[in-house]
Design an enzyme around this catalytic site. Structure first.
Site, PDB file in Angstrom:
ATOM      1  N   ARG A  40      -3.839  15.322  -6.954  1.00  0.00           N
ATOM      2  CA  ARG A  40      -5.082  14.950  -7.655  1.00  0.00           C
ATOM      3  C   ARG A  40      -5.449  15.966  -8.724  1.00  0.00           C
ATOM      4  O   ARG A  40      -6.090  15.625  -9.708  1.00  0.00           O
ATOM      5  CB  ARG A  40      -6.205  14.759  -6.617  1.00  0.00           C
ATOM      6  CG  ARG A  40      -6.487  15.975  -5.807  1.00  0.00           C
ATOM      7  CD  ARG A  40      -7.299  15.668  -4.553  1.00  0.00           C
ATOM      8  NE  ARG A  40      -6.510  14.994  -3.523  1.00  0.00           N
ATOM      9  CZ  ARG A  40      -7.003  14.587  -2.351  1.00  0.00           C
ATOM     10  NH1 ARG A  40      -8.293  14.772  -2.071  1.00  0.00           N
ATOM     11  NH2 ARG A  40      -6.229  14.001  -1.469  1.00  0.00           N
ATOM     12  N   ASP A  78       7.994  13.598  -3.782  1.00  0.00           N
ATOM     13  CA  ASP A  78       6.611  13.648  -4.271  1.00  0.00           C
ATOM     14  C   ASP A  78       6.510  13.398  -5.781  1.00  0.00           C
ATOM     15  O   ASP A  78       5.418  13.351  -6.328  1.00  0.00           O
ATOM     16  CB  ASP A  78       5.979  14.996  -3.899  1.00  0.00           C
ATOM     17  CG  ASP A  78       4.492  14.882  -3.610  1.00  0.00           C
ATOM     18  OD1 ASP A  78       4.019  13.760  -3.330  1.00  0.00           O
ATOM     19  OD2 ASP A  78       3.794  15.911  -3.681  1.00  0.00           O
ATOM     20  N   LYS A  96       2.740  23.472   4.083  1.00  0.00           N
ATOM     21  CA  LYS A  96       3.036  22.364   4.993  1.00  0.00           C
ATOM     22  C   LYS A  96       3.896  22.866   6.151  1.00  0.00           C
ATOM     23  O   LYS A  96       4.631  23.844   5.983  1.00  0.00           O
ATOM     24  CB  LYS A  96       3.828  21.280   4.253  1.00  0.00           C
ATOM     25  CG  LYS A  96       3.016  20.441   3.292  1.00  0.00           C
ATOM     26  CD  LYS A  96       3.866  19.331   2.693  1.00  0.00           C
ATOM     27  CE  LYS A  96       3.078  18.501   1.698  1.00  0.00           C
ATOM     28  NZ  LYS A  96       1.953  17.761   2.288  1.00  0.00           N
TER      29      LYS A  96
HETATM   30  N1  BES Z   1       2.340  14.845  -1.286  1.00  0.00           N
HETATM   31  C1  BES Z   1       1.314  14.840  -0.325  1.00  0.00           C
HETATM   32  C2  BES Z   1       1.035  13.453   0.261  1.00  0.00           C
HETATM   33  C3  BES Z   1       2.101  12.887   1.121  1.00  0.00           C
HETATM   34  C4  BES Z   1       2.103  13.128   2.474  1.00  0.00           C
HETATM   35  C5  BES Z   1       3.045  12.059   0.592  1.00  0.00           C
HETATM   36  C6  BES Z   1       3.052  12.560   3.269  1.00  0.00           C
HETATM   37  C7  BES Z   1       3.989  11.486   1.386  1.00  0.00           C
HETATM   38  C8  BES Z   1       3.983  11.728   2.737  1.00  0.00           C
HETATM   39  C9  BES Z   1       0.003  15.347  -0.919  1.00  0.00           C
HETATM   40  O1  BES Z   1       0.123  16.258  -1.947  1.00  0.00           O
HETATM   41  C10 BES Z   1      -0.742  16.006   0.178  1.00  0.00           C
HETATM   42  O2  BES Z   1      -0.247  16.978   0.686  1.00  0.00           O
HETATM   43  N2  BES Z   1      -1.877  15.448   0.538  1.00  0.00           N
HETATM   44  C11 BES Z   1      -2.664  15.975   1.589  1.00  0.00           C
HETATM   45  C12 BES Z   1      -4.109  15.866   1.177  1.00  0.00           C
HETATM   46  C13 BES Z   1      -5.052  16.609   2.084  1.00  0.00           C
HETATM   47  C14 BES Z   1      -4.816  18.102   1.984  1.00  0.00           C
HETATM   48  C15 BES Z   1      -6.468  16.269   1.677  1.00  0.00           C
HETATM   49  C16 BES Z   1      -2.418  15.116   2.846  1.00  0.00           C
HETATM   50  O3  BES Z   1      -2.216  13.925   2.721  1.00  0.00           O
HETATM   51  O4  BES Z   1      -2.369  15.698   3.922  1.00  0.00           O
HETATM   52 ZN    ZN Z   2       1.908  16.096  -3.069  1.00  0.00          ZN
HETATM   53 ZN    ZN Z   3       0.355  18.252  -1.201  1.00  0.00          ZN
END
Ligand code: BES
Ligand code: ZN
Ligand code: ZN
Length: 494
Positions: free
Chosen positions: A345, A282, A271
């Protein structure tokens, strides 16, 4: 905070402060506050206070009332009233009075047309939620005592027993929400997977829950390869925690699965650093489920409630999984990990498959900070819900009652092709850059057997707040899901 229910009337209550609420345009006589009516009348006539939504006015009673102060809080227009306004108004009172160093107050029931036991429950919830702040890691300043209310007294004129019962249930649930908030706020260097397993052990002891904690080697034997692949980048070993309320009593069974990523750096699909500190939250889904277990056991709900909480970090390292890796989940399906940041997931897939194999529940609800896309779609006003209508309908109703609102997104079969993989049974991200929250749910659904009723709640937009909102404060976890799921379970019959 203690919450007390007392049969009395506002004219004779002696406390550090008395809180009175009223609708916009209320006249002083209508407020039926005998001795201090002239003081209130003056405030209204001068235009200083008119009952506008969450407007406040403080009166020093100077001996004209047994309470030293009276705080008026507006409820807004009567025709625009909804129950959460009670929680919001009480929040105003808690913040206002604790700010000026008041430690206790009494409050009369609001003049709304709802049963006294319901409005008293909203008062208790609002007060307990509003009184929470995350200060555990701040060294207290000697000269400045903590700004907190110690005791709230709810004044009732009738149905005292019913009100006291409903208030004690509300207290249990709101305290469970604050417990979840504190856990979610605890930073990732302290709240490691091992720490969270320890928290669950303490909860099990305190609330007489059955507990099993599975470590890395057991998880390997059990085939949790998706979870293990997420954990592989971290020096912290992963754990799966299983908690049961009313185990082995033959009651209707429901599994609650909560995402417990104690820190999500994204893994090799790293990230951006800006805002990454927020990924300590998270684990909010798992924390909410811990809160629910606390509440259901204290409430003694006649259900077999099974919590399944996978805990791990998602970090990059030389041992981390790579984009393109393929793993075999608990149910033997193969998953191509196209993006290591879609890790929630992965850990949920194994856990859901295991939950259904082992417990054969009637229903399974998972709650997770799964996708950033849900914040784009719905903002921070509600969570997304997807799944079987038998669960989604009652969940939405519980959301309205608790104001932990849900909005349904579709799961049409047209979305299922989005998750196709050229190399495995399923990919962990969509091949198209759209419908991120739906495709996350589509992935999870693949791990739920036909016969199990299932719903998925994506709380990524509501698990913590970016700005102050009533009893939810900026930069702090909300505990979203605790009151919602507890309310849902209170009326779920299986
Ligand atoms: N923990 C994140 C989702 C998230 C993002 C929670 C912002 C709270 C605030 C999750 O694990 C994630 O990174 N999801 C990705 C999925 C994508 C790679 C398909 C996302 O949302 O960008
Ligand atoms: Zn996550
Ligand atoms: Zn993630």
């Amino acid at each position: 905070m203690r919450v007390v229910v007392k049969k009395s009337n506002a004219d004779v209550v002696a406390d550090a402060a008395l809180v009175l609420t009223c609708f916009q345009g209320t006249s002083a006589p209508e407020m039926r506050c005998g001795t201090i009516a002239p003081l209130i009348a003056r405030l209204i006539e001068s235009g200083e206070f008119g009952g506008k939504l969450l407007q406040t006015a403080l009166i020093h009673t100077e001996g004209k009332h047994p309470s030293a102060r009276i705080l008026l809080v507006g409820l807004g227009k009567k025709e625009e009233f909804y129950r959460d306004i009670i929680r919001q108004a009480v929040t105003k009172a808690v913040h206002f009075l604790s700010d000026i160093g008041v430690k206790s107050f009494s409050i009369a029931l609001p003049p709304a047309d709802i049963p006294p036991e319901d409005s008293a429950a909203c008062i208790a919830e609002g007060a307990i939620l509003a009184n929470y702040s995350f200060t555990s890691f701040k060294t207290p300043e000697k000269e400045e005592p903590k700004k907190e209310i110690d005791e709230v007294t709810i004044i009732v004129g009738e149905k005292e027993r019913a009100v006291a019962d409903s208030v004690s249930r509300a207290v249990i649930t709101a305290e469970a929400a604050n417990y979840a908030r504190e856990l979610a706020n605890t930073p990732a260097n302290i709240a490691t997977p091992a720490y969270m397993a320890g928290v669950a052990r303490r909860l099990a002891k305190e609330c007489k829950l059955k507990i099993s904690v599975y470590g890395k080697e057991q998880l390997r034997k059990m085939g949790f390869n998706a979870l293990l692949s997420v954990a592989s980048g971290s020096a912290q070993p992963p754990y799966l925690v299983v908690l049961e309320h009313n185990a082995g009593k033959g009651l209707p069974s429901i599994c609650l699965v909560g995402k417990g990523i104690t820190f999500d750096a994204g893994g090799i699909s790293l990230k951006p650093s800006e805002g990454m500190e927020k990924m300590k939250w998270d684990k909010s889904g798992a924390c909410a489920v811990l809160g629910v277990m606390r509440a259901v056991s204290r409430l003694g709900l006649p259900l077999h409630v099974i919590a399944l909480l996978p805990f791990t970090e998602n970090l990059p390292s030389g041992k981390a999984s790579r984009p393109g890796d393929i793993v075999r989940a608990v149910d033997k399906k193969t998953i191509e990990i196209v993006n290591t940041d879609a890790e929630g997931r992965l850990i949920l897939a194994d856990t859901i498959a295991f939950a259904c194999q082992k417990f054969k529940p009637r229903a399974l609800i998972d709650i997770a900070t799964l996708t950033g896309a849900v914040l784009v779609a719905l903002g921070s006003q509600c969570a997304a819900v997807l799944g079987d209508s038998e669960l989604v309908g009652p969940l939405k109703a519980a959301g309205e009652a608790t104001h932990e609102r849900l909005w349904e997104l579709p799961l049409w079969k047209d979305y299922f092709e989005y998750m196709k993989s050229a190399n495995a049974d399923i990919a962990n991200i969509s091949q198209y850059k759209e419908a991120g929250t739906i495709t996350g749910a589509v992935f999870l659904k693949k791990f739920v057997p036909e016969e199990v009723k299932w719903a998925h709640i994506d709380i990524a937009g509501v698990a913590w707040m970016e700005r102050d909102r009533h009893y939810w404060r900026k930069g702090s976890a909300t505990g979203f899901g605790v009151r919602l799921l507890t309310k849902f379970l209170e009326s779920w019959r299986g």
